[in-house]
Enzyme design. Structure first.
Site, PDB file in Angstrom:
ATOM      1  N   TYR A   1       3.307   8.559   4.284  1.00  0.00           N
ATOM      2  CA  TYR A   1       3.914   7.415   3.605  1.00  0.00           C
ATOM      3  C   TYR A   1       4.086   7.696   2.113  1.00  0.00           C
ATOM      4  CZ  TYR A   1       4.539   2.587   1.999  1.00  0.00           C
ATOM      5  OH  TYR A   1       5.013   1.443   1.409  1.00  0.00           O
TER       6      TYR A   1
ATOM      7  N   LYS B   1       7.610   7.859   0.113  1.00  0.00           N
ATOM      8  CA  LYS B   1       7.897   6.954  -1.000  1.00  0.00           C
ATOM      9  C   LYS B   1       8.147   7.723  -2.296  1.00  0.00           C
ATOM     10  CE  LYS B   1       8.075   3.041   1.059  1.00  0.00           C
ATOM     11  NZ  LYS B   1       9.417   2.465   1.263  1.00  0.00           N
TER      12      LYS B   1
ATOM     13  N   ALA C   1       4.322  10.592   0.559  1.00  0.00           N
ATOM     14  CA  ALA C   1       5.362  11.607   0.343  1.00  0.00           C
ATOM     15  C   ALA C   1       6.756  11.015   0.548  1.00  0.00           C
ATOM     16  CB  ALA C   1       5.135  12.793   1.280  1.00  0.00           C
TER      17      ALA C   1
ATOM     18  N   SER D   1       6.764   2.600  -3.562  1.00  0.00           N
ATOM     19  CA  SER D   1       5.417   2.029  -3.523  1.00  0.00           C
ATOM     20  C   SER D   1       4.614   2.690  -4.623  1.00  0.00           C
ATOM     21  CB  SER D   1       4.764   2.328  -2.171  1.00  0.00           C
ATOM     22  OG  SER D   1       3.363   2.137  -2.231  1.00  0.00           O
TER      23      SER D   1
END
Length: 195
Positions: free
Chosen positions: A101, A105, A103, A89
Site C-alpha cells: 500500500y 501510494k 509503495a 496517503s
C-alpha cells in the site's frame, strides 16, 4: 445520474466518462479517490506477501487513475483548463506491514507531480491529498490497537472525518487553488510522513 464501474477495467472507465460527457459536458474536475488493499488482512509482512496481493494493490491504487486521466485530460488540454485531484496517503513515505500500500501510494504521489509538470503548460492543476486515519468504511477493518496507535501519534489526537477530506478536495477543485499544482497536501491531524 450516478453510474458505478470498475475503473481498473478500461472499457468500464470509458463508459463512465462517455456517459458523464454526454449528460453534463466535458470533465473539468477529475477526482481519483480509489485506493486500498484487496485482502482480508490490512497488514501483512513483506516477506510472506503473495505476489497476487502486491499486483492487486498496485492495480487498485493506480490503474483507474491511469485510465481516467488519459480519457479526460485531452479535453482539459483543448480547453486549457482543468483540475485533477489524486488520493495518496501519509503512508507513502513508508510503513511496516503495509509495504504494498505504501509503495502504491508513493507511486500516486509521484504520478501527481509528474502530471503536474506535464500538464502545466495547459493550465491544468494536478494535486494530491494525503490523508491519515479517516473514519471511512475501510476504517472498520483496522484492528482497535492500530486505531489507538494512529490516534496517539496524531498531534490533534483523533481520527479524521470524511467531511474534512471532502473540504480539502473542494478547495483543490476550486478556483482558489489555481496557483497550486504538484502539491501533496496532508489531511492528517498534523501527521506528516517520516520513517
Amino acid at each position: 445520474s450516478h453510474k458505478r464501474a470498475n475503473v481498473t477495467i478500461r472499457t468500464e472507465a470509458a463508459e463512465v466518462v462517455g456517459t458523464d460527457v454526454k449528460e453534463v459536458g466535458p470533465v473539468d474536475i477529475l477526482v481519483n479517490v480509489v485506493g486500498g488493499v484487496k485482502a482480508t488482512a490490512v497488514y501483512e509482512s513483506f516477506l510472506t506477501m503473495p505476489e497476487e496481493r502486491w499486483n492487486n494493490t498496485f492495480e487498485l491504487n493506480l490503474k483507474g487513475t491511469f485510465h481516467l486521466v488519459q480519457m479526460t485530460a485531452p479535453n482539459m488540454i483543448n480547453r486549457k483548463h482543468g483540475k485533477i485531484i489524486n488520493f495518496s496517503s501519509v503512508m507513502y513515505a513508508g510503513a511496516a506491514g503495509s509495504v504494498d500500500y505504501s509503495a502504491a501510494k508513493a507511486a500516486v504521489a509521484s504520478l501527481t507531480r509528474s502530471l503536474a509538470l506535464e500538464f502545466a503548460p495547459y493550465n491544468i492543476q494536478v494535486n494530491c491529498l494525503a490523508p491519515s486515519s479517516i473514519k471511512t468504511s475501510a476504517f472498520d477493518k483496522i484492528p482497535e490497537e492500530e486505531k489507538r496507535r494512529w490516534e496517539n501519534m496524531t498531534p490533534l489526537k483523533r481520527h479524521g472525518e470524511p467531511a474534512e477530506i471532502a473540504a480539502a478536495c473542494l478547495y483543490l477543485a476550486s478556483g482558489e487553488s489555481d496557483f497550486i499544482t504538484g502539491a501533496i497536501m496532508p489531511v492528517s491531524g498534523g501527521i506528516w510522513p517520516a520513517l
